[in-house]
Design a protein around this motif. Structure first.
Motif, PDB file in Angstrom:
ATOM      1  N   ALA A  22       0.867  -1.179   0.000  1.00 50.24           N
ATOM      2  CA  ALA A  22       0.000   0.000   0.000  1.00 50.24           C
ATOM      3  C   ALA A  22       0.898   1.221   0.000  1.00 50.24           C
ATOM      4  O   ALA A  22       1.802   1.337   0.835  1.00 50.24           O
ATOM      5  N   ILE A  23       0.695   2.139  -0.953  1.00 55.57           N
ATOM      6  CA  ILE A  23       1.583   3.294  -1.059  1.00 55.57           C
ATOM      7  C   ILE A  23       0.784   4.590  -1.079  1.00 55.57           C
ATOM      8  O   ILE A  23      -0.382   4.631  -1.500  1.00 55.57           O
ATOM      9  N   SER A  24       1.439   5.630  -0.594  1.00 56.91           N
ATOM     10  CA  SER A  24       0.924   6.999  -0.707  1.00 56.91           C
ATOM     11  C   SER A  24       1.996   7.907  -0.140  1.00 56.91           C
ATOM     12  O   SER A  24       2.945   7.449   0.503  1.00 56.91           O
ATOM     13  N   SER A  25       1.835   9.183  -0.330  1.00 57.13           N
ATOM     14  CA  SER A  25       2.718  10.129   0.341  1.00 57.13           C
ATOM     15  C   SER A  25       2.373  10.137   1.825  1.00 57.13           C
ATOM     16  O   SER A  25       1.364   9.595   2.252  1.00 57.13           O
ATOM     17  N   GLY A  26       3.217  10.771   2.618  1.00 56.64           N
ATOM     18  CA  GLY A  26       3.052  10.733   4.066  1.00 56.64           C
ATOM     19  C   GLY A  26       1.787  11.427   4.534  1.00 56.64           C
ATOM     20  O   GLY A  26       1.357  12.433   3.977  1.00 56.64           O
ATOM     21  N   GLY A  27       1.193  10.866   5.595  1.00 56.57           N
ATOM     22  CA  GLY A  27       0.049  11.509   6.240  1.00 56.57           C
ATOM     23  C   GLY A  27      -1.297  11.191   5.655  1.00 56.57           C
ATOM     24  O   GLY A  27      -2.306  11.756   6.087  1.00 56.57           O
ATOM     25  N   LEU A  28      -1.365  10.271   4.660  1.00 58.40           N
ATOM     26  CA  LEU A  28      -2.649   9.966   4.021  1.00 58.40           C
ATOM     27  C   LEU A  28      -3.376   8.782   4.661  1.00 58.40           C
ATOM     28  O   LEU A  28      -4.517   8.506   4.304  1.00 58.40           O
ATOM     29  N   GLY A  29      -2.711   8.043   5.556  1.00 57.56           N
ATOM     30  CA  GLY A  29      -3.423   6.995   6.275  1.00 57.56           C
ATOM     31  C   GLY A  29      -3.034   5.578   5.913  1.00 57.56           C
ATOM     32  O   GLY A  29      -3.821   4.651   6.140  1.00 57.56           O
ATOM     33  N   LYS A  30      -1.828   5.372   5.377  1.00 58.87           N
ATOM     34  CA  LYS A  30      -1.387   3.999   5.061  1.00 58.87           C
ATOM     35  C   LYS A  30      -1.370   3.134   6.319  1.00 58.87           C
ATOM     36  O   LYS A  30      -1.876   2.016   6.339  1.00 58.87           O
ATOM     37  N   THR A  31      -0.763   3.671   7.370  1.00 57.45           N
ATOM     38  CA  THR A  31      -0.654   2.909   8.615  1.00 57.45           C
ATOM     39  C   THR A  31      -2.029   2.645   9.204  1.00 57.45           C
ATOM     40  O   THR A  31      -2.307   1.545   9.695  1.00 57.45           O
ATOM     41  N   THR A  32      -2.906   3.635   9.157  1.00 60.05           N
ATOM     42  CA  THR A  32      -4.262   3.455   9.682  1.00 60.05           C
ATOM     43  C   THR A  32      -4.993   2.350   8.924  1.00 60.05           C
ATOM     44  O   THR A  32      -5.643   1.486   9.524  1.00 60.05           O
ATOM     45  N   LEU A  33      -4.875   2.364   7.604  1.00 57.89           N
ATOM     46  CA  LEU A  33      -5.504   1.310   6.803  1.00 57.89           C
ATOM     47  C   LEU A  33      -4.929  -0.049   7.156  1.00 57.89           C
ATOM     48  O   LEU A  33      -5.666  -1.031   7.338  1.00 57.89           O
ATOM     49  N   ALA A  34      -3.594  -0.122   7.267  1.00 59.63           N
ATOM     50  CA  ALA A  34      -2.956  -1.394   7.610  1.00 59.63           C
ATOM     51  C   ALA A  34      -3.406  -1.876   8.987  1.00 59.63           C
ATOM     52  O   ALA A  34      -3.618  -3.077   9.198  1.00 59.63           O
ATOM     53  N   GLN A  35      -3.587  -0.951   9.946  1.00 64.76           N
ATOM     54  CA  GLN A  35      -4.040  -1.332  11.277  1.00 64.76           C
ATOM     55  C   GLN A  35      -5.462  -1.886  11.247  1.00 64.76           C
ATOM     56  O   GLN A  35      -5.779  -2.843  11.959  1.00 64.76           O
ATOM     57  N   VAL A  36      -6.319  -1.288  10.420  1.00 63.87           N
ATOM     58  CA  VAL A  36      -7.699  -1.786  10.303  1.00 63.87           C
ATOM     59  C   VAL A  36      -7.707  -3.226   9.793  1.00 63.87           C
ATOM     60  O   VAL A  36      -8.404  -4.088  10.317  1.00 63.87           O
ATOM     61  N   VAL A  37      -6.888  -3.485   8.768  1.00 60.60           N
ATOM     62  CA  VAL A  37      -6.791  -4.848   8.224  1.00 60.60           C
ATOM     63  C   VAL A  37      -6.185  -5.791   9.256  1.00 60.60           C
ATOM     64  O   VAL A  37      -6.692  -6.876   9.513  1.00 60.60           O
ATOM     65  N   TYR A  38      -5.095  -5.349   9.863  1.00 65.25           N
ATOM     66  CA  TYR A  38      -4.351  -6.171  10.821  1.00 65.25           C
ATOM     67  C   TYR A  38      -5.220  -6.586  12.000  1.00 65.25           C
ATOM     68  O   TYR A  38      -5.131  -7.716  12.495  1.00 65.25           O
ATOM     69  N   ASN A  39      -6.085  -5.684  12.475  1.00 58.62           N
ATOM     70  CA  ASN A  39      -6.901  -5.947  13.662  1.00 58.62           C
ATOM     71  C   ASN A  39      -8.273  -6.512  13.342  1.00 58.62           C
ATOM     72  O   ASN A  39      -9.050  -6.797  14.253  1.00 58.62           O
ATOM     73  N   ASP A  40      -8.586  -6.694  12.064  1.00 59.45           N
ATOM     74  CA  ASP A  40      -9.890  -7.235  11.690  1.00 59.45           C
ATOM     75  C   ASP A  40     -10.061  -8.659  12.235  1.00 59.45           C
ATOM     76  O   ASP A  40      -9.145  -9.483  12.179  1.00 59.45           O
ATOM     77  N   GLU A  41     -11.228  -8.941  12.767  1.00 59.69           N
ATOM     78  CA  GLU A  41     -11.487 -10.251  13.373  1.00 59.69           C
ATOM     79  C   GLU A  41     -11.282 -11.383  12.368  1.00 59.69           C
ATOM     80  O   GLU A  41     -10.741 -12.440  12.696  1.00 59.69           O
ATOM     81  N   ARG A  42     -11.694 -11.173  11.128  1.00 60.45           N
ATOM     82  CA  ARG A  42     -11.547 -12.230  10.119  1.00 60.45           C
ATOM     83  C   ARG A  42     -10.079 -12.512   9.827  1.00 60.45           C
ATOM     84  O   ARG A  42      -9.682 -13.669   9.629  1.00 60.45           O
ATOM     85  N   VAL A  43      -9.260 -11.457   9.838  1.00 63.23           N
ATOM     86  CA  VAL A  43      -7.825 -11.636   9.596  1.00 63.23           C
ATOM     87  C   VAL A  43      -7.178 -12.378  10.762  1.00 63.23           C
ATOM     88  O   VAL A  43      -6.375 -13.290  10.578  1.00 63.23           O
ATOM     89  N   SER A  44      -7.530 -12.000  12.002  1.00 60.98           N
ATOM     90  CA  SER A  44      -6.929 -12.649  13.170  1.00 60.98           C
ATOM     91  C   SER A  44      -7.311 -14.118  13.246  1.00 60.98           C
ATOM     92  O   SER A  44      -6.535 -14.952  13.727  1.00 60.98           O
TER      93      SER A  44
END
Length: 800
Positions: free
Chosen positions: A16-38
């Motif tokens: 996942a790419i973008s310039s800084g401050g657009l929410g890459k980490t936030t998006l990754a955290q949503v996926v990472y913490n999703d119940e289906r993923v865990s």
């Protein structure tokens, strides 16, 4: 995640790419913490990759460990903020990671398309900027809130400011928070027309919006924020530690009405509101304890202190500027020495040394440096490093903060007591520490002494009550010698937490009264403990001592252990404990009845352990008050406990959502309509029959039974909300009756260490049409499941 179309040795890499401050980490955290993923991945790992990330060091230090962890598992590492564009290095790292089961995946976030193309095995996901309308809504929410009037002239200027943020949500939030404090039109215009917007920009530049927000911080907050550069990127920052470091460096002081710690809390809250801090983690009582900094914000802090701050590596010496004030030394696993001492000796202005071990494992070092040559130090922080503390510590006359937590240290030198400016001494989890220096009363400026987990300590230094500045004392061991009595606590205005042990040594009631706990209004957590194997005392004396230890009504957490009395003190009621949210009662073997805990309006967590003569949690109930807030109840080894309440009890526990029971052989349960999680260890048949009344249950764990061949009739029939279930160590369990076939909503089922289990009936398998994850472990007689798999249409993961 969708099904991968290509892979590298069975690894799917999603960039996942973008310039800084657009929410890459936030998006990754949503996926990472999703119940289906865990549920899908056995192991998930979050790793922040810095700009100077060395693949060689990772392979060298972690190859065996990493591969042993990941081997034959479906894992999901998240590599956050990747910068390296060296294709050969990443191919080598992929080879290290290519040891999991097929379906293992990696999420990569990066700012560079080249990084994504090198690492990715799937098409990259490009995050777009927010639209102008989306930015305006976010800005208004921050700048005006619900209370502040939206004046048309300010709204118009705000729209122009938003345009300059170029769709970057971090910039919008930061400036919106700043404008909340500006009410004059000329103040808004000065932000809009600032020359900082015109600075040249490249991919590594500091966002103008962040520069503007920083430039408008009060000067004392600017210094505090810039100091945060000493923490590694993406690390969690402990609020308490940060405030003490600010104090040690003289960034914050108290006033006539406020302690410096209170000023520090206000500054942390301010930085969080202005988006310099984010991802606040709260404790279960709503207090912000941990923060993170966005990597762009961290870049800003480093830019501000670039001439005052340096990062060094333990494995090699680094030349640093003569004007350096603060140094962080990064330590990798397995390193056994530090080679940069000479560079440190050459910096006469050095104020801070912080060791940052890669893992919380104690590297055993023979020594650190000749600290007598670091006489300007204010902060020495060496947690998790097995170094000894020599008597030369006495030369650090300016030292205010010393952290030796999680080390193997056994004794502290007496010369420590000559550090008259010392404010904070952290010895948490020093499990081998046997003794504190005798003259600690000389540390007149000591404010915080942390001794959590110092289990080998058997006594306190005498006259600790003479350290009148002391605000935090996490452990006090009652002694029998003069100067070690409980009365030493009398004049101390202690806050946060206090554990008082060896209360069986209290000689007379006057000592207990003089401890003056009732006046310690800043105390939030209190533990009172008696030795379990102490010589028997008269119950009357023990009860009178406990009665005199009444805390202030501000208390939030109370733990009682080893109390030998037969009845609890009168003060354990709703008048004194009105703010208590958590109570633990442990090893109170003579108590047959609990105090009226059901009266406490805010009690949310209740743990009862080893009350072997207790028969009811609520023996008698009068009035309208009941457990108004109780959410979690844990009961361990209450051998005579029959029921939760002498009456029916279901109305008493109307808010209870989590219940854990361990070895309560006589217990049966009432209907608990709100319970969602139930764990029972050492199950008896009568207790299991109670489960059918838990209609809201979503999680059920049954552990250890040596008698049942089948689960009791109908215990699962009414559990239509059940989603996850585990059955472990049922030694004689042979199968499931067909009436257990109604668990159509079950998504995860684990059966482990059931050596007599042979098969699932066809009807049971037909009822598991929502099952996604099935685990069968150490069930040696279980027959082949292949024929029944056709019924498990939703199954995505089978572990045997």
């Amino acid at each position: 995640m969708g099904s991968p179309t290509t892979c590298f040795d069975d690894i799917s890499i999603y960039p996942a790419i973008s310039s800084g401050g657009l929410g890459k980490t936030t998006l990754a955290q949503v996926v990472y913490n999703d119940e289906r993923v865990s549920m899908h991945f056995e192991l998930r790992i979050w790793v922040c990759i810095s700009e100077d990330f060395s693949v060689k060091k990772i392979i060298k230090a972690f190859k065996r460990r990493l591969q042993s962890i990941l081997n034959r598992k479906r894992y999901l590492p998240e590599l956050n903020d990747v910068w390296s564009e060296d294709e050969e290095k990443w191919d080598r790292l992929k080879c290290v990671l290519a040891c999991g089961l097929k379906g293992a995946s990696i999420i990569v976030t990066a700012r560079s398309r080249k990084v994504a193309s090198i690492m990715g095995t799937l098409p990259m996901h490009h995050l777009s900027r927010l639209s102008e309308d989306e930015c305006s809504l976010l800005f208004k929410e921050r700048a005006f809130g619900q209370e502040k009037e939206e004046r048309p002239n300010l709204v118009a200027i705000g729209k122009e400011i938003v345009k300059k943020c170029s769709g970057v949500p971090l910039a919008v939030k930061s400036l919106g928070s700043l404008m909340r404090y500006k009410s004059e039109e000329n103040e808004w215009l000065s932000i809009k027309e600032s020359e900082l917007w015109n600075l040249p920009q490249d991919k590594n530049s500091i966002l103008p919006a962040l520069r503007l927000s920083y430039s408008h911080l009060p000067s004392k907050i600017k210094r505090c924020f810039a100091f945060c550069a000493v923490f590694p990127k993406d690390s969690e920052i402990e609020r308490q530690k940060l405030i003490h470091l600010w104090m040690a460096n003289g960034f914050i002081q108290g006033s006539q009405n406020f302690e410096p710690e209170d000023v520090g809390i206000e500054i942390c809250n301010e930085l969080y509101w202005r988006s310099f801090f984010q991802d606040a983690k709260k404790d279960k009582f709503g207090n912000n304890l941990l923060f993170k900094m966005h990597d762009l914000v961290h870049d800003l802090a480093q830019f501000i202190v670039k001439d005052e701050f340096a990062v060094m590596e333990a494995e090699g010496s680094t030349n640093i500027s003569k004007s350096t004030l603060h140094v962080r030394i990064d330590v990798d696993l397995g390193q056994s020495s530090y080679k940069g001492c000479e560079a440190l000796y050459g910096v006469e202005t050095l104020r801070t040394i912080i060791m940052a071990p890669a893992f919380r494992t104690c590297n055993v070092w023979g020594s650190f440096c000749d600290i007598s040559r670091l006489i300007s130090l204010r902060v020495l922080c060496v947690p998790n490093i097995g170094v000894s503390l020599s008597s030369s510590i006495r030369y650090l006359k300016h030292l205010r903060y010393l952290d030796f937590s999680r080390t193997y240290i056994k004794l502290l030198p007496e010369s420590l007591c000559s550090l008259l400016n010392l404010q904070t001494l952290n010895l948490n989890q020093c499990h081998r520490l046997r003794k504190l220096p005798k003259r600690m009363r000389c540390l007149k400026n000591l404010r915080h002494l942390y001794l959590n987990g110092c289990t080998k300590l058997s006594q306190m230094p005498p006259h600790i009550g003479q350290i009148t500045c002391l605000k935090t004392l996490t452990l006090f061991i009652v002694g029998e010698r003069r100067g070690c009595h409980l009365a030493e606590l009398k004049g101390l205005n202690l806050g946060e937490e206090l554990c008082v042990t060896h209360l069986n040594r209290v000689g007379n009631l006057m000592d207990a009264q003089e401890a003056n706990l009732v006046e310690k209004k800043n105390l939030r957590r209190l533990e009172l403990s008696w030795e379990l194997d102490s010589e028997s005392e008269s119950q009357e004396k023990v009860e009178k001592v406990f009665e005199t230890l009444q805390p202030h009504s501000n208390l939030e957490i109370l733990k009682i252990q080893g109390y030998k009395g037969a009845k609890f003190p009168v003060w354990m009621d709703y008048q004194i404990l009105s703010n208590v949210v958590s109570i633990t009662l442990s090893d109170c073997e003579n108590c047959r009845q609990l105090p009226p805990l059901w009266q406490l309006p805010r009690l949310r967590y209740l743990t009862i352990e080893n009350l072997i003569n207790l028969e009811y949690i609520v023996a008698s109930f009068q009035g309208e008050r009941k457990f108004l807030s109780l959410e979690e109840l844990i009961i361990h080894r209450c051998l005579r406990l029959q029921r939760l309440s002498r009456q029916d009890g279901s109305e008493l526990f109307s808010c209870l959502t989590e219940l854990e029971i361990y070895y309560c052989p006589e217990l049966t349960l009432p209907c608990l309509p709100s319970a969602k999680s139930l764990q029972i260890y050492s199950c008896n048949g009568e207790l299991l029959k109670s489960i059918s009344h838990f209609r809201s249950l979503t999680y059920l764990k049954l552990d250890t039974n040596c008698d049942l061949v089948y689960l009791p009739h109908g215990i699962l029939q009414n559990l239509s909300s059940l989603r996850e279930m585990s059955i472990i160590r049922f030694k004689k369990l042979k199968g499931f009756a067909t009436d257990q076939a109604s668990s159509s909503g079950l998504k995860s089922l684990t059966i482990s260490e059931c050596p007599e289990l042979e098969a699932f009936p066809e009807q049971v398998l037909e009822g598991l049409n929502s099952l996604q994850h099935l685990t069968l472990e150490m069930c040696i007689k279980f027959s082949n499941l292949s024929e029944g798999l056709r019924h498990l249409s939703a199954l995505g993961k089978l572990d045997t």
